[in-house]
Design an enzyme around this catalytic site. Structure first.
Site, PDB file in Angstrom:
ATOM      1  N   ARG B 118       0.821  -1.231   0.000  1.00  0.00           N
ATOM      2  CA  ARG B 118       0.000   0.000   0.000  1.00  0.00           C
ATOM      3  C   ARG B 118       0.846   1.268   0.000  1.00  0.00           C
ATOM      4  NH1 ARG B 118      -3.005  -3.078   3.775  1.00  0.00           N
ATOM      5  NH2 ARG B 118      -4.824  -4.004   2.803  1.00  0.00           N
ATOM      6  N   LYS B 140       2.506  11.603 -11.058  1.00  0.00           N
ATOM      7  CA  LYS B 140       1.618  10.744 -11.843  1.00  0.00           C
ATOM      8  C   LYS B 140       2.416   9.518 -12.284  1.00  0.00           C
ATOM      9  CE  LYS B 140      -1.324  12.513 -14.932  1.00  0.00           C
ATOM     10  NZ  LYS B 140      -1.929  13.490 -15.908  1.00  0.00           N
ATOM     11  N   GLU B 182       8.099  18.117 -25.025  1.00  0.00           N
ATOM     12  CA  GLU B 182       7.447  18.630 -23.814  1.00  0.00           C
ATOM     13  C   GLU B 182       7.964  20.033 -23.462  1.00  0.00           C
ATOM     14  OE1 GLU B 182       4.902  17.516 -21.984  1.00  0.00           O
ATOM     15  OE2 GLU B 182       4.653  15.455 -22.668  1.00  0.00           O
ATOM     16  N   LYS B 221       5.774  23.184 -14.385  1.00  0.00           N
ATOM     17  CA  LYS B 221       4.938  22.031 -14.072  1.00  0.00           C
ATOM     18  C   LYS B 221       4.591  22.006 -12.598  1.00  0.00           C
ATOM     19  CE  LYS B 221       4.023  17.220 -14.713  1.00  0.00           C
ATOM     20  NZ  LYS B 221       4.310  15.976 -15.403  1.00  0.00           N
ATOM     21  N   GLU B 231      -5.343  16.538 -10.562  1.00  0.00           N
ATOM     22  CA  GLU B 231      -5.849  16.837 -11.892  1.00  0.00           C
ATOM     23  C   GLU B 231      -7.367  16.932 -11.932  1.00  0.00           C
ATOM     24  OE1 GLU B 231      -3.674  15.160 -15.279  1.00  0.00           O
ATOM     25  OE2 GLU B 231      -5.590  14.700 -16.178  1.00  0.00           O
ATOM     26  N   ARG B 235      -4.609  21.348 -13.715  1.00  0.00           N
ATOM     27  CA  ARG B 235      -3.516  20.539 -14.225  1.00  0.00           C
ATOM     28  C   ARG B 235      -3.781  20.024 -15.635  1.00  0.00           C
ATOM     29  NH1 ARG B 235      -0.249  15.985 -10.602  1.00  0.00           N
ATOM     30  NH2 ARG B 235       1.118  15.265 -12.275  1.00  0.00           N
ATOM     31  N   ASN B 239      -2.028  18.926 -20.430  1.00  0.00           N
ATOM     32  CA  ASN B 239      -2.339  17.942 -21.467  1.00  0.00           C
ATOM     33  C   ASN B 239      -2.412  18.559 -22.858  1.00  0.00           C
ATOM     34  OD1 ASN B 239      -2.507  15.867 -19.569  1.00  0.00           O
ATOM     35  ND2 ASN B 239      -4.639  16.368 -19.115  1.00  0.00           N
ATOM     36  N   HIS B 242      -2.046  16.519 -25.942  1.00  0.00           N
ATOM     37  CA  HIS B 242      -2.033  15.109 -25.542  1.00  0.00           C
ATOM     38  C   HIS B 242      -3.238  14.314 -26.042  1.00  0.00           C
ATOM     39  CE1 HIS B 242       1.376  16.242 -23.149  1.00  0.00           C
ATOM     40  NE2 HIS B 242       1.474  15.060 -22.580  1.00  0.00           N
ATOM     41  N   HIS B 246      -1.738  11.216 -27.549  1.00  0.00           N
ATOM     42  CA  HIS B 246      -1.907   9.861 -27.008  1.00  0.00           C
ATOM     43  C   HIS B 246      -2.480   8.909 -28.045  1.00  0.00           C
ATOM     44  CE1 HIS B 246      -1.964  11.035 -22.468  1.00  0.00           C
ATOM     45  NE2 HIS B 246      -0.748  10.778 -22.904  1.00  0.00           N
ATOM     46  N   HIS B 258       7.047   9.800 -27.202  1.00  0.00           N
ATOM     47  CA  HIS B 258       5.975  10.558 -26.556  1.00  0.00           C
ATOM     48  C   HIS B 258       6.056  12.038 -26.918  1.00  0.00           C
ATOM     49  CE1 HIS B 258       2.998  11.766 -23.604  1.00  0.00           C
ATOM     50  NE2 HIS B 258       3.853  12.659 -23.123  1.00  0.00           N
TER      51      HIS B 258
END
Lengths: 345, 345
Positions: B118, B140, B182, B221, B231, B235, B239, B242, B246, B258
């Site tokens: 956990r 993330k 990026e 960022k 998010e 946030r 994206n 993206h 993606h 990416h």
């Protein structure tokens, strides 16, 4: 009908406890949160008995995922299959996972909810006594890996928990006894009238007192969770009996129920306390509910499983020790010291 | 040497940015946190170049887990193998996972850290430009499933991030360009001097300015992450590019980097903005770093992948649209409206 509000630092949700209202749960959920889609996760046995009440609703698209009964379903493989079904059904962060079942279903569904899309909402509808008093409360979710139980998981709170004691009417006696294992743990841990209440009951008279007993257990557990959501210290008290209990569970390949394993663990901790009141009280509680046969294990078999328990941080072990009935303390000792002590019993 | 402090609501940690200090990172970590055991997770290429500096320490037991290069390692199968190695090595909540590598290693190791027992501590040592300016910052973490990228993951912050731009000297040009994807995104998103700074550079002169550029990107960022860790809204601006990016990534089976996919996505968003300044600025940035060949795709191929993107909540899509250079807005529109618009380009 009772409501317990879990007041966490950043987040609050309700645990509802009632009798024979399970047909209304879906309506109640959708009145509070109008989800577009729900994925109901349940197991074979529960689905045959209760899925009808959760599988159709005029306002919402409902999919179901039925896992096999038993601990084996709390696996990475089953979690993967659910992820794939969620993705194929285009489930998004606005949708809901509903866990309808016992601890296995709750833990598995909660873990999937905590990780699918980095977390989507889930609601627990626990159908076993063990899940109602323990695993559905507090946001600990997990799956098993071959090396041990609950070794992969999250702390992730549900949006709500709906408990209906009517589900327990269809439970086999073995499952009732398993739930009683955790209930007896709460009694031994904090007492607060639970010891007396329980010793005056029997398996026959239990049902009519279940709503209050479940509420009491939820309140007790809730207090620990509110104080220490991530189990840094205080919440560890809830692991009373679990160090040995988890080892028994692993050793028995999860074929002995969790609650019974906790009782076995607690029984040895009671012996270790060398406190007559603790021993006698525990014996009276076990007798009240006809829980006999606290098996003898060979320590050499159990020790390796204990060493792997995730609570055993570093080279020391955090042990929940009895000081008296309703009074425990956490003792951090080298594992070898604990091992030497228990080998005497 | 720069330090950026990520000041989250409940938790604070440092991101260190320097040059050629990677031999000291292990010492620095252990001076701050005296971990008993460290599991270093890295990939084939990085392990050959840099694992020596992270695999031996007089005070600490270090194990290593080397995954295959590439996106395929961000899988449930690889995560399972790491869980098993951690459990077999008796790793506890007091131990550390160290992610030494690019985005794949960081995301995978971070996800494993977020779920093993956990949650145990992890530290990022990003070795690719993309990971240094983006994926190692903000907590993330995720793995892929056959249905899409990053569909299973967590929000889980590291204990620290150690960035050494010296790692970038051994990066192939394709990887530098991916990171620039990026970086150019940050320039187009907030500008703040980045557009001018970058347009005056080239692939040849880039290296000597990298520490400041990486710091600037981390600061940008970081601000979004501090405001909106999970998010919920703000946030989402990160994206930019993206949604389409993606889809290209999935369609190309992760064989296009990416950063390049983000550039492709941003390129179409620039077109969609019908703002000449946006188009011209983006073109100048792409030219400065010799990024040509922004490929043409067939929308019918990409649309199904976009529909499955986890950011596309319910039936609407959250789209980061250019208003101008350094200025974006989030527009929630039905997916079909977006589809009709982009099909014109």
């Amino acid at each position: 009908m009772y409501t317990y509000t879990m007041n966490l630092k950043e987040y609050t949700y309700n645990i509802f406890i009632g009798e024979n209202y399970f047909n209304e749960i879906l309506d109640r959920i959708l009145q509070t949160h109008p989800y577009n889609k729900i994925m109901v996760i349940t197991d074979q046995t529960v689905s045959e008995l209760y899925l009808n009440a959760f599988s159709i609703h005029p306002d919402t698209f409902i999919e179901t995922f039925v896992v096999s009964d038993g601990e084996k379903s709390k696996s990475i493989e089953t979690a993967s299959q659910i992820y794939e079904k969620l993705a194929e059904g285009n489930f998004t962060r606005k949708d809901l996972i509903l866990a309808l079942g016992g601890g296995v279903v709750g833990d598995l569904a909660g873990f999937v909810a905590s990780t699918y899309l980095r977390g989507i909402d889930y609601i627990q509808v626990p159908t076993s006594l063990l899940a109602q008093v323990d695993s559905s409360v507090g946001g600990k979710v997990a799956i098993n890996i071959p090396q041990g139980k609950n070794l992969v998981g999250s702390f992730y709170q549900p949006k709500a928990v709906y408990i209906d004691v009517a589900f327990l009417k269809t439970l086999p006696i073995r499952e009732i006894k398993s739930g009683l294992g955790e209930i007896i743990k709460y009694a031994m841990l904090v007492d607060e009238g639970l010891v007396e209440k329980l010793t005056n009951l029997s398996l026959e008279t239990l049902y009519s007192h279940l709503q209050e007993i479940v509420l009491k257990c939820v309140e007790i557990k809730g207090r620990y969770v509110v104080e220490d959501e991530k189990e840094s210290f205080l919440r560890m008290h809830l692991n009373l009996g679990h160090t040995i209990g988890h080892a028994v569970e692993s050793y028995e390949n999860y074929e002995v129920s969790h609650g019974e394993c906790v009782l076995i663990g607690m029984y040895y901790m009671a012996k270790l306390s060398e406190n007559q009141t603790v021993m006698i009280t525990l014996d009276r509680l076990l007798n009240a509910f006809e829980i006999n046969n606290i098996y003898n294990y060979n320590w050499s078999d159990l020790i390796p499983y204990m060493k792997r328990d995730k609570k055993n941080s570093g080279y020391d072990i955090n042990l929940v020790m009895f000081k008296n009935v309703g009074e425990t303390e956490i003792v951090k000792i080298p594992f070898e010291v604990f091992e030497a002590s228990i080998r005497r019993y």
